[in-house]
Design a protein around this motif. Structure first.
Motif, PDB file in Angstrom:
ATOM      1  N   CYS A  93      29.802  41.143  35.797  1.00 52.78           N
ATOM      2  CA  CYS A  93      30.211  40.914  37.184  1.00 52.78           C
ATOM      3  C   CYS A  93      31.452  41.749  37.500  1.00 52.78           C
ATOM      4  CB  CYS A  93      30.511  39.436  37.412  1.00 52.78           C
ATOM      5  SG  CYS A  93      29.060  38.365  37.338  1.00 52.78           S
ATOM      6  N   TYR A 178      30.371  36.988  41.847  1.00 53.65           N
ATOM      7  CA  TYR A 178      29.286  36.540  40.984  1.00 53.65           C
ATOM      8  C   TYR A 178      28.102  37.503  40.986  1.00 53.65           C
ATOM      9  CZ  TYR A 178      31.314  31.999  39.931  1.00 53.65           C
ATOM     10  OH  TYR A 178      32.114  30.999  39.455  1.00 53.65           O
ATOM     11  N   ASP A 179      28.395  38.780  41.010  1.00 51.57           N
ATOM     12  CA  ASP A 179      27.341  39.786  40.906  1.00 51.57           C
ATOM     13  C   ASP A 179      27.962  41.063  40.352  1.00 51.57           C
ATOM     14  OD1 ASP A 179      24.830  41.122  41.212  1.00 51.57           O
ATOM     15  OD2 ASP A 179      24.407  39.829  42.936  1.00 51.57           O
TER      16      ASP A 179
END
Length: 222
Positions: A93, A178-179
């Motif tokens: 992330c 969160y990516d």
């Protein structure tokens, strides 16, 4: 391009009107094609007025390791094998990583690709995979300007603002929590200046600070 798209749109609508025996299908196709056309119009306007620079050519900050590969990850790929497989994705992330640059553009935009296009039912997309734009004030403090609201898509095309004063400013874009990020480009108006920042990172005297905690520390909802 925009004029021809609109012309084709109305021609398409006229053809659909002739399908009088299939009114429900006709209505559905009109709605679908309308959405597609106006999406094209928006993209055409953006591509005609903005140019983009890869973030690699600007300044990527807040990486704990100078040799991080891929660039927008918290921990180098060479160390991924040292942690449990179920949390390996977290190291990929872009949490905490930012892109700094300087520009006199009235418009600031971004294009980026997501590694996972992650979604959680209990958290908004802006928190999961959105980005935030800040400007450095004369007081040496970062001031919030806008949030890029992502779509449920691995490719994001964001315009943060079109109403800046046209003077040179230092900017910061905070990357998703969160990516992961594959590619990131910063967009400004054609003819505007876009370069690496001229001001050193504020409040970095004395070395780095490392934060350790749960998902609440990462920025998740509790």
């Amino acid at each position: 391009m925009q004029g021809s798209v609109i012309s084709n749109y109305f021609s398409f609508r006229a053809a659909l009107v002739a399908l009088s025996n299939h009114s429900s299908l006709r209505a559905a196709l009109v709605v679908l094609f309308s959405s597609f056309v106006f999406s094209l119009i928006g993209r055409a306007a953006t591509s005609d007025t903005l140019f983009y620079v890869d973030a690699h050519e600007l300044r990527v900050i807040n990486r704990a390791f100078s040799d991080t590969t891929p660039l927008f990850t918290r921990v180098p790929e060479s160390k991924w094998s040292l942690v449990r497989k179920d949390i390996e994705w977290g190291m990929r992330c872009s949490t905490g990583i930012g892109i700094r640059f300087r520009s006199d553009s009235r418009t600031i935009a971004a294009r980026y690709t997501l590694r996972y296009d992650f979604a959680m039912s209990w958290m908004a997309y802006t928190g999961i995979k959105g980005t935030d734009l800040y400007v450095l004030g004369d007081d040496g403090v970062w001031h919030y300007l806008a949030t890029g609201r992502p779509q449920h898509d691995s490719i994001q095309d964001i315009v943060y603002t079109r109403n800046l004063d046209g003077k040179e400013h230092e900017f910061l874009i905070n990357l998703p929590l969160y990516d992961g990020i594959g590619m990131f480009e910063v967009g400004v108006q054609q003819g505007a200046m876009l370069s690496s920042p001229a001001v050193e990172n504020p409040r970095t005297k004395g070395g780095k600070v490392v934060f350790w905690g749960t998902s609440v520390m990462q920025g998740g909802c509790a």
